[in-house]
Design a protein around this motif. Structure first.
Motif, PDB file in Angstrom:
ATOM      1  N   VAL A   3     -10.779  90.395 -19.195  1.00  0.00           N
ATOM      2  CA  VAL A   3     -11.544  91.213 -18.259  1.00  0.00           C
ATOM      3  C   VAL A   3     -12.227  90.296 -17.246  1.00  0.00           C
ATOM      4  O   VAL A   3     -12.991  89.404 -17.614  1.00  0.00           O
ATOM      5  CB  VAL A   3     -12.585  92.072 -19.002  1.00  0.00           C
ATOM      6  CG1 VAL A   3     -13.459  92.808 -18.007  1.00  0.00           C
ATOM      7  CG2 VAL A   3     -11.889  93.060 -19.931  1.00  0.00           C
ATOM      8  N   GLY A   6     -16.632  93.562 -15.608  1.00  0.00           N
ATOM      9  CA  GLY A   6     -16.997  94.713 -16.415  1.00  0.00           C
ATOM     10  C   GLY A   6     -18.351  95.239 -15.961  1.00  0.00           C
ATOM     11  O   GLY A   6     -19.311  94.470 -15.844  1.00  0.00           O
ATOM     12  N   GLN A  24     -18.346 102.973 -17.978  1.00  0.00           N
ATOM     13  CA  GLN A  24     -17.773 101.628 -18.025  1.00  0.00           C
ATOM     14  C   GLN A  24     -16.612 101.505 -17.046  1.00  0.00           C
ATOM     15  O   GLN A  24     -15.756 102.387 -16.964  1.00  0.00           O
ATOM     16  CB  GLN A  24     -17.272 101.302 -19.434  1.00  0.00           C
ATOM     17  CG  GLN A  24     -16.670  99.910 -19.562  1.00  0.00           C
ATOM     18  CD  GLN A  24     -16.368  99.527 -20.996  1.00  0.00           C
ATOM     19  OE1 GLN A  24     -16.932 100.104 -21.927  1.00  0.00           O
ATOM     20  NE2 GLN A  24     -15.492  98.567 -21.185  1.00  0.00           N
ATOM     21  N   SER A  26     -13.793  98.508 -16.092  1.00  0.00           N
ATOM     22  CA  SER A  26     -13.250  97.198 -16.452  1.00  0.00           C
ATOM     23  C   SER A  26     -12.091  96.858 -15.528  1.00  0.00           C
ATOM     24  O   SER A  26     -11.135  97.631 -15.421  1.00  0.00           O
ATOM     25  CB  SER A  26     -12.773  97.184 -17.908  1.00  0.00           C
ATOM     26  OG  SER A  26     -13.855  97.353 -18.801  1.00  0.00           O
TER      27      SER A  26
END
Length: 217
Positions: A3, A6, A24, A26
């Motif tokens: 990732v 994030g 969230q 990502s």
């Protein structure tokens, strides 16, 4: 795949309206994404927030494993994330100097910048426009210059807002041909768009902003 970026608890309000509330987000390294959604869903605002051009109401961010704020926007993100507007602003100098501007602003020498800019102009197919005032460029030419200007900065994450909007057929195809090559240096790309051909490019991951929420496709 690791990732790269994030973001948690990414919220943005306009007055009484919640534009988006994303638990969230990502973004993986060396990956391309298209961000879709109806007009007014907040796609451009989301990209501008990630680029530090809009302030988020609440969020925490991890970039390349390091926890950072989005406000005040940190230098590490400013160097790593580049935003290209749907209607790029050009300085009334020349194509060469527009592409060189970001590198010179970082303090790079003119001698070191010149070959980098020449290579970028060749990549974007605008070398023949080297000394042209950008005011004389077509929409497609401006978009290719803007992509070259972003590319020379070697961003870890490139954010494109409607890169093919309002372009005619040949200009659109020229810009589309450049986009997959933006991944060649290992960076990631997120494009807000409605262009079905862009959305359908091989290997592109899909994100959809709907009713303030982000859906992964």
């Amino acid at each position: 795949m690791s990732v790269l970026l994030g973001v948690h608890g990414l919220r943005k309000r306009h007055g009484e309206r919640t534009l988006f509330d994303i638990g969230q987000l990502s973004i993986e390294a060396a990956t391309a994404y298209v961000l879709t959604g109806v007009n007014g869903a907040g796609k451009s605002t989301l990209l501008r927030t990630l680029a530090g051009l809009e302030r988020c109401d609440s969020c925490t961010v991890e970039f390349d494993g390091q926890r950072l704020p989005l406000h005040p926007y940190p230098k590490a993100l400013r160097r790593a994330i580049v935003f290209v507007h749907q209607h790029p602003i050009m300085f009334s100098t020349s194509v060469f100097h527009n592409i060189a501007y970001g590198l010179l602003a970082r303090g790079d020498s003119s001698r070191s910048v010149a070959p980098v800019v020449e290579e970028a102009m060749a990549w974007a197919g605008v070398a023949h426009l080297r000394d042209t005032d950008p005011a004389r460029l077509s929409g497609g030419e401006k978009q290719r210059v803007a992509l070259a200007r972003a590319r020379v900065l070697q961003p870890r994450l490139l954010l494109l807002d409607e890169p093919t909007a309002n372009l005619d057929g040949p200009a659109r195809e020229q810009v589309m041909a450049l986009i997959p090559t933006l991944l060649d240096r290992g960076g990631s790309v997120v494009m807000a768009c409605h262009d079905r051909d862009l959305i359908g490019l091989p290997g592109i991951h899909r994100l959809k902003l709907r009713d303030g929420r982000l859906e992964y496709r």
